[in-house]
Scaffold this motif. Structure first.
Motif, PDB file in Angstrom:
ATOM      1  N   GLN A   6       0.829  -1.226   0.000  1.00 38.16           N
ATOM      2  CA  GLN A   6       0.000   0.000   0.000  1.00 38.16           C
ATOM      3  C   GLN A   6       0.854   1.263   0.000  1.00 38.16           C
ATOM      4  N   ASP A   7       2.120   1.145   0.382  1.00 39.03           N
ATOM      5  CA  ASP A   7       3.010   2.310   0.487  1.00 39.03           C
ATOM      6  C   ASP A   7       3.642   2.536  -0.887  1.00 39.03           C
ATOM      7  N   MET A   8       2.928   3.281  -1.756  1.00 38.79           N
ATOM      8  CA  MET A   8       3.246   3.270  -3.194  1.00 38.79           C
ATOM      9  C   MET A   8       4.061   4.453  -3.699  1.00 38.79           C
ATOM     10  N   GLY A   9       4.236   5.492  -2.879  1.00 40.62           N
ATOM     11  CA  GLY A   9       4.871   6.716  -3.369  1.00 40.62           C
ATOM     12  C   GLY A   9       6.233   6.458  -3.997  1.00 40.62           C
ATOM     13  N   GLY A  10       6.401   6.874  -5.243  1.00 38.03           N
ATOM     14  CA  GLY A  10       7.690   6.762  -5.918  1.00 38.03           C
ATOM     15  C   GLY A  10       7.999   5.411  -6.529  1.00 38.03           C
ATOM     16  N   VAL A  11       7.106   4.421  -6.321  1.00 35.35           N
ATOM     17  CA  VAL A  11       7.343   3.083  -6.878  1.00 35.35           C
ATOM     18  C   VAL A  11       7.152   3.114  -8.395  1.00 35.35           C
ATOM     19  N   LYS A  12       7.987   2.384  -9.124  1.00 36.94           N
ATOM     20  CA  LYS A  12       7.898   2.352 -10.585  1.00 36.94           C
ATOM     21  C   LYS A  12       7.114   1.119 -11.050  1.00 36.94           C
ATOM     22  N   PHE A  14       3.842   0.867 -12.442  1.00 37.08           N
ATOM     23  CA  PHE A  14       2.380   0.738 -12.406  1.00 37.08           C
ATOM     24  C   PHE A  14       1.704   1.340 -13.650  1.00 37.08           C
ATOM     25  N   GLY A  15       2.500   1.967 -14.505  1.00 36.24           N
ATOM     26  CA  GLY A  15       1.926   2.442 -15.767  1.00 36.24           C
ATOM     27  C   GLY A  15       1.270   3.802 -15.687  1.00 36.24           C
ATOM     28  N   TYR A 154       9.100   6.690   1.023  1.00 31.51           N
ATOM     29  CA  TYR A 154       9.921   7.561   0.172  1.00 31.51           C
ATOM     30  C   TYR A 154      10.445   8.795   0.902  1.00 31.51           C
ATOM     31  N   PHE A 197      14.110  12.401  -4.544  1.00 27.93           N
ATOM     32  CA  PHE A 197      14.324  11.514  -5.696  1.00 27.93           C
ATOM     33  C   PHE A 197      15.646  11.763  -6.429  1.00 27.93           C
TER      34      PHE A 197
END
Lengths: 219, 209
Positions: A6-12, A14-15, A154, A197
């Motif tokens: 669920q902790d998605m910030g900055g993850v690559k 996902f489109g 992040y 980043f």
């Protein structure tokens, strides 16, 4: 759960974001019912919002990513009810009440409007002065707690500036575990995209999070 | 039961997914146990399908555009200013309004779940809750804006607000030019949901009838 899917910030990976034209509020009848059941069960269930979030998130990553939004809500609701023995599995399997009901308070249709209007404010009277002021430089702690938190991955270890002091608010890390509200000072902390980043960060952008005092230390 | 009816019965059930059947079963069980009032369920759905939605936020924005004193109150302390217009409560207990300018564009996300200001915008759209938006809004805001067909000048600062606590954010978009003297009602027609999240801009006068 922390550090999960669920902790998605900055993850690559996902489109693209795909907005839907003239999107309806719900996409199926069962979504409406799952939504309403979740809201209505808050009163008899007696859990708080942090327990709800934790119940939704605390599942295997592959499962979390595979499920739709209201499937996750439904699974969270079932987990919260099962933990409190409000409903047993054989009852959901057969679709009928098979065991004695617990004595609980129920949300009646007469109470819906005022319950929604009241909501659940989280600001509390402070017991101690705020440790940080607007303009202070702070560093988010590097942590990896085994239980619920709202400090996004992040930002951990990153340095930012206190932009707003938001008052003293219920602390999710404690509230989710049923260990009390333990209100803590809450701040808006602003980071440059470069700090978060590196060279790939947009030079003209900043990101802020709302973070409780225990999440940070003086930089 | 005739063979035909039997077939029809099976057909009905094959069209219901496992999830649909489970929700149906759950609602029956909870109703039989006396934990939920079916009328309350219907009212909850009706509230968020019909009453609470982005039209609420559009009224707040239009009022702020038309009334400088209100705009100042809204930007100083969002929650009471929004309550003046009649909106308050669940998932909007603490609202902060963010003003877009030529120098700074605000955009709101919840990277951890789906936090969204319900009393002014209603329930969030699927894209807001989706992994692509939650992951990229913080690291690639200009790319996300491009997915929405929005391109901003290079020197406009993009400010992303990750709603990680119980503070909810409402973006006050820039007022389109050519709307001088418009009524609040007419102005509200220019305010889109996305312009109040920060993934869109308000419509231009030419885009509405």
């Amino acid at each position: 759960m922390t550090d999960g899917a669920q902790d998605m910030g900055g993850v690559k990976g996902f489109g693209k974001v795909e907005p839907e034209r003239d999107e309806p509020v719900f996409h199926a009848e069962w979504e409406k019912r799952a939504f309403a059941l979740t809201l209505a069960m808050g009163k008899p269930g007696g859990w708080n919002i942090d327990m709800s979030r934790s119940a939704r998130e605390n599942r295997p990553n592959a499962e979390y990513l595979r499920m739709t939004y209201y499937e996750i809500w439904l699974a969270g609701l079932e987990k919260l009810m099962a933990e409190r023995h409000l409903v047993e599995n054989d009852e959901i399997e057969t679709g009928h009440s098979l065991h004695k009901s617990k004595a609980v308070a129920v949300l009646s249709s007469d109470d819906v409007e005022k319950t929604l209007h009241r909501g659940g404010p989280t600001e509390r009277e402070p017991k101690a002065p705020a440790q940080f002021n607007v303009g202070d430089r702070v560093r988010m702690k590097t942590t990896n707690p085994p239980t619920h938190t709202r400090l996004p991955r992040y930002t951990r270890g990153k340095e930012g500036t206190i932009e707003r002091v938001l008052g003293c608010h219920v602390f999710p890390d404690s509230n989710a575990l049923g260990q009390g509200e333990d209100p803590r000072w809450l701040y808006t902390v602003k980071f440059s995209a470069r700090e978060l980043f590196g060279a790939e960060g947009d030079p003209s952008s900043h990101v802020s999070i709302d973070a409780w005092e225990p999440y940070m230390e003086k930089a | 039961m005739s063979g035909h009816d039997h077939h029809h019965h099976d057909h009905d059930h094959s069209e219901l997914s496992e999830t649909e059947l489970r929700v149906r079963a759950l609602e029956t069980v909870l109703t039989e146990k006396g934990y939920v009032d079916p009328k309350a369920l219907d009212l909850l759905i009706e509230t968020y399908e019909k009453k609470v939605g982005p039209r609420n936020g559009a009224r707040v924005v239009a009022k702020a555009w038309a009334d400088p004193a209100y705009r100042a109150r809204l930007l100083k302390d969002g929650t009471p200013a929004i309550a003046e217009v009649g909106y308050a409560g669940r998932q909007g207990e603490h609202i902060v309004a963010l003003e877009n300018t030529r120098q700074r564009h605000n955009m709101v996300v919840c990277t951890l779940c789906s936090c969204y200001p319900w009393p002014v915008l209603g329930l969030p759209p699927v894209w807001y809750k989706s992994a692509p938006y939650r992951s990229r809004a913080v690291s690639d805001p200009r790319g996300v804006l491009a997915d929405f067909g929005v391109s901003l000048p290079k020197d406009t600062e993009i400010r992303v607000w990750d709603s990680t606590a119980e503070i909810r954010y409402l973006v006050l978009p820039m007022r389109p030019t050519g709307t001088e003297g418009w009524s609040e009602e007419k102005l509200a027609d220019l305010v889109t949901r996305d312009s109040m999240i920060g993934t869109g801009l308000a419509k231009n006068p030419g885009e509405v009838k």
